[in-house]
Scaffold this motif. Structure first.
Motif, PDB file in Angstrom:
ATOM      1  N   GLY A 132      -6.883   0.442   0.952  1.00 26.62           N
ATOM      2  CA  GLY A 132      -5.738  -0.437   0.829  1.00 26.62           C
ATOM      3  C   GLY A 132      -4.413   0.265   0.703  1.00 26.62           C
ATOM      4  O   GLY A 132      -4.259   1.421   1.106  1.00 26.62           O
ATOM      5  N   ALA A 171      -2.560  -2.965  -3.606  1.00 28.76           N
ATOM      6  CA  ALA A 171      -3.307  -4.095  -3.069  1.00 28.76           C
ATOM      7  C   ALA A 171      -4.502  -3.465  -2.359  1.00 28.76           C
ATOM      8  O   ALA A 171      -4.379  -2.962  -1.233  1.00 28.76           O
ATOM      9  CB  ALA A 171      -2.463  -4.925  -2.107  1.00 28.76           C
ATOM     10  N   THR A 172      -5.650  -3.432  -3.036  1.00 37.61           N
ATOM     11  CA  THR A 172      -6.795  -2.679  -2.539  1.00 37.61           C
ATOM     12  C   THR A 172      -8.090  -3.454  -2.733  1.00 37.61           C
ATOM     13  O   THR A 172      -8.148  -4.428  -3.487  1.00 37.61           O
ATOM     14  CB  THR A 172      -6.942  -1.327  -3.278  1.00 37.61           C
ATOM     15  OG1 THR A 172      -7.213  -1.570  -4.673  1.00 37.61           O
ATOM     16  CG2 THR A 172      -5.683  -0.488  -3.164  1.00 37.61           C
ATOM     17  N   TYR A 216       2.948  -7.670  -3.842  1.00 31.29           N
ATOM     18  CA  TYR A 216       2.113  -7.180  -2.748  1.00 31.29           C
ATOM     19  C   TYR A 216       0.764  -7.885  -2.877  1.00 31.29           C
ATOM     20  O   TYR A 216       0.203  -7.973  -3.971  1.00 31.29           O
ATOM     21  CB  TYR A 216       1.924  -5.659  -2.828  1.00 31.29           C
ATOM     22  CG  TYR A 216       3.229  -4.923  -3.005  1.00 31.29           C
ATOM     23  CD1 TYR A 216       4.085  -4.702  -1.923  1.00 31.29           C
ATOM     24  CD2 TYR A 216       3.621  -4.456  -4.262  1.00 31.29           C
ATOM     25  CE1 TYR A 216       5.292  -4.048  -2.090  1.00 31.29           C
ATOM     26  CE2 TYR A 216       4.826  -3.799  -4.438  1.00 31.29           C
ATOM     27  CZ  TYR A 216       5.663  -3.597  -3.353  1.00 31.29           C
ATOM     28  OH  TYR A 216       6.854  -2.956  -3.533  1.00 31.29           O
ATOM     29  N   ASP A 217       0.234  -8.334  -1.748  1.00 30.50           N
ATOM     30  CA  ASP A 217      -0.983  -9.147  -1.816  1.00 30.50           C
ATOM     31  C   ASP A 217      -2.022  -8.637  -0.823  1.00 30.50           C
ATOM     32  O   ASP A 217      -1.729  -7.783   0.033  1.00 30.50           O
ATOM     33  CB  ASP A 217      -0.640 -10.615  -1.541  1.00 30.50           C
ATOM     34  CG  ASP A 217      -1.667 -11.579  -2.116  1.00 30.50           C
ATOM     35  OD1 ASP A 217      -2.603 -11.116  -2.805  1.00 30.50           O
ATOM     36  OD2 ASP A 217      -1.527 -12.799  -1.876  1.00 30.50           O
ATOM     37  N   LEU A 218      -3.224  -9.199  -0.922  1.00 26.59           N
ATOM     38  CA  LEU A 218      -4.334  -8.827  -0.039  1.00 26.59           C
ATOM     39  C   LEU A 218      -5.204 -10.054   0.177  1.00 26.59           C
ATOM     40  O   LEU A 218      -5.474 -10.812  -0.758  1.00 26.59           O
ATOM     41  CB  LEU A 218      -5.142  -7.689  -0.672  1.00 26.59           C
ATOM     42  CG  LEU A 218      -6.296  -7.098   0.149  1.00 26.59           C
ATOM     43  CD1 LEU A 218      -6.509  -5.629  -0.216  1.00 26.59           C
ATOM     44  CD2 LEU A 218      -7.602  -7.861  -0.065  1.00 26.59           C
ATOM     45  N   TYR A 242       3.584 -10.373   3.928  1.00 25.58           N
ATOM     46  CA  TYR A 242       2.420 -10.782   3.150  1.00 25.58           C
ATOM     47  C   TYR A 242       1.351 -11.396   4.050  1.00 25.58           C
ATOM     48  O   TYR A 242       1.657 -11.960   5.105  1.00 25.58           O
ATOM     49  CB  TYR A 242       2.840 -11.814   2.096  1.00 25.58           C
ATOM     50  CG  TYR A 242       3.802 -11.278   1.079  1.00 25.58           C
ATOM     51  CD1 TYR A 242       3.349 -10.764  -0.131  1.00 25.58           C
ATOM     52  CD2 TYR A 242       5.176 -11.286   1.325  1.00 25.58           C
ATOM     53  CE1 TYR A 242       4.243 -10.267  -1.076  1.00 25.58           C
ATOM     54  CE2 TYR A 242       6.078 -10.792   0.383  1.00 25.58           C
ATOM     55  CZ  TYR A 242       5.599 -10.284  -0.811  1.00 25.58           C
ATOM     56  OH  TYR A 242       6.483  -9.780  -1.733  1.00 25.58           O
ATOM     57  N   TYR A 293      -3.022  -7.073   4.191  1.00 23.58           N
ATOM     58  CA  TYR A 293      -2.438  -6.676   2.923  1.00 23.58           C
ATOM     59  C   TYR A 293      -0.965  -6.343   3.124  1.00 23.58           C
ATOM     60  O   TYR A 293      -0.487  -6.183   4.247  1.00 23.58           O
ATOM     61  CB  TYR A 293      -3.157  -5.440   2.364  1.00 23.58           C
ATOM     62  CG  TYR A 293      -2.828  -4.181   3.147  1.00 23.58           C
ATOM     63  CD1 TYR A 293      -1.940  -3.232   2.658  1.00 23.58           C
ATOM     64  CD2 TYR A 293      -3.364  -3.971   4.415  1.00 23.58           C
ATOM     65  CE1 TYR A 293      -1.609  -2.111   3.395  1.00 23.58           C
ATOM     66  CE2 TYR A 293      -3.051  -2.861   5.156  1.00 23.58           C
ATOM     67  CZ  TYR A 293      -2.162  -1.928   4.645  1.00 23.58           C
ATOM     68  OH  TYR A 293      -1.819  -0.823   5.390  1.00 23.58           O
ATOM     69  N   ILE A 349      -5.354  -6.205  -7.177  1.00 22.89           N
ATOM     70  CA  ILE A 349      -3.985  -6.504  -6.764  1.00 22.89           C
ATOM     71  C   ILE A 349      -3.104  -6.464  -8.003  1.00 22.89           C
ATOM     72  O   ILE A 349      -3.300  -7.254  -8.944  1.00 22.89           O
ATOM     73  CB  ILE A 349      -3.901  -7.893  -6.086  1.00 22.89           C
ATOM     74  CG1 ILE A 349      -4.859  -7.950  -4.888  1.00 22.89           C
ATOM     75  CG2 ILE A 349      -2.475  -8.183  -5.645  1.00 22.89           C
ATOM     76  CD1 ILE A 349      -5.083  -9.348  -4.347  1.00 22.89           C
TER      77      ILE A 349
END
Length: 397
Positions: free
Chosen positions: A307, A153-154, A370-372, A329, A386, A364
């Motif tokens: 990230g 997640a970047t 995994y989220d951002l 999250y 993130y 992502i």
């Protein structure tokens, strides 16, 4: 008879002497001779059998790199990026566990003895492949060697850069398997994947390298698309100059859920006079990667990433429960709940700091795992939340 005994004694003593002088010893994961051991000025024994060796800065093992044989050490950066905000480095009181047991003298650098005795490039490739720099589908980011998958997640930026900096929130995420890791870091990179040059800095929980689940400061590099290179000082390359901070050593303060938040400023920038890529933590210049060990990064970077990253070994046949960041999250809440990067900055080839970068891309792998989410308020410069918990009803593969 006495002559025979005296002669035999002399031969025995000579044999012992040769054995002592020539027998290699294991230091920092490599077999080295006792001649190199003389470079250790002081040894600090820490709890849990951890050992810190204080090396003479001018005899540090990194100078064994072929391109550094006659290298003149640069003791501090000669040029700092314009408008870099070092006056507010973060909320962390920067201490590492070994500081309780001693300090390294001026003119030495602390090197943590590696617990993994037989480190080689095969292990490096196993744990550090592939990175999110190309347009591959997330489910194809898998090694032919095993089922381990890297997920991210970047945020990504493309251009011509000579550095990057951000405050990163410190947590201690759960890592499910000893073959997995959880990382939060900055990437500075150049070149196509097969010959990728990269410098990375941040924090990690990585039982594979460190034999524990502590949150540790780390750096790494590669000059050929992760075929070779290494983490911290496990191979020659990074020239350390600071006696205060140990690479691979743990942080003593962590953020707490809905409680105190601890963050630290991580920075990578190129000294335009020397060409060396300096790494800083909390405004402390730790050392540098000489430009001579790179081909692409000998000039400028063509991209930077910020990230989180995890490895997913699917050891139980399902997606890992390894956490990224705080394990929560961005949708669950912001400060105190989800992990964050704040004051994200990039440094242009003109040595100027960009506080609010534009043309930022989100990468992502799977937002259910995994989220951002970018903080549109930008009260702390360009910032984002993130992370995630991994396996759940929507994240199973």
């Amino acid at each position: 008879m006495s002559k025979f005994i005296n002669s035999a004694s002399r031969q025995f003593i000579l044999a012992i002497f040769v054995y002592i002088v020539l027998t290699p010893a294991l230091v920092d994961g490599r077999r080295i001779s006792n001649g190199v051991n003389k470079s250790i000025i002081k040894t600090i024994k820490v709890d849990n059998d951890e050992i810190i060796d204080c090396y003479d800065i001018f005899k540090q093992p990194s100078l064994d790199h072929p391109s550094l044989r006659n290298h003149t050490i640069q003791l501090r950066p000669s040029v700092y990026p314009k408008n870099t905000k070092l006056d507010n480095p973060g909320t962390l009181q920067l201490t590492q566990t070994w500081h309780k047991y001693g300090t390294c003298p001026h003119g030495t650098i602390p090197i943590r003895r590696n617990v993994r005795k037989h480190y080689d490039s095969t292990l490096f490739r196993k744990q550090r492949r592939p990175k999110p720099f190309h347009n591959k589908k997330p489910n194809t980011l898998q090694s032919n060697e095993d089922s381990e998958i890297h997920e991210w997640a970047t945020i990504k930026m493309h251009g011509s850069f000579i550095g990057a900096q951000a405050k990163i929130n410190l947590w201690n995420p759960m890592v499910e398997s000893s073959s997995e890791m959880s990382v939060s870091q900055i990437w500075v990179r150049a070149g196509p994947y097969n010959e990728l040059n990269t410098i990375e800095a941040g924090w990690t929980v990585d039982p594979f390298y460190f034999n524990d689940s502590q949150t540790r400061f780390f750096i790494m590099w590669t000059g050929d698309g992760y075929k070779h290179g290494c983490v911290n000082l496990l191979c020659p390359g990074f020239v350390q100059t600071s006696s205060d901070i140990g690479l691979g050593c743990n942080f003593t303060e962590m953020s707490t859920f809905n409680g105190d938040q601890k963050d630290a400023t991580f920075s990578i920038h190129k000294d335009q006079n020397s060409g060396n890529w300096w790494v800083q933590l909390q405004g402390i210049s730790l050392g540098y990667y000489p430009s001579s060990i790179f081909n692409r990064l000998s000039k400028t970077a063509d991209g930077v990433d910020f990230g989180g990253e995890i490895t997913n070994a699917r050891s139980n046949g399902i997606h890992t429960t390894t956490q990224m960041g705080s394990g929560h999250y961005p949708s669950e809440g912001g400060l105190g709940i989800s992990s964050y990067f704040s004051h994200v900055q990039v440094i242009t080839e003109n040595n100027e700091v960009i506080d609010n970068p534009e043309n930022v891309q989100l990468y992502i792998s799977n937002p259910y795992c995994y989220d951002l989410k970018v903080d549109e308020k930008r009260t702390n410069g360009y910032s984002f939340y993130y992370g995630g918990s991994g396996y759940n009803d929507k994240c199973q593969q």
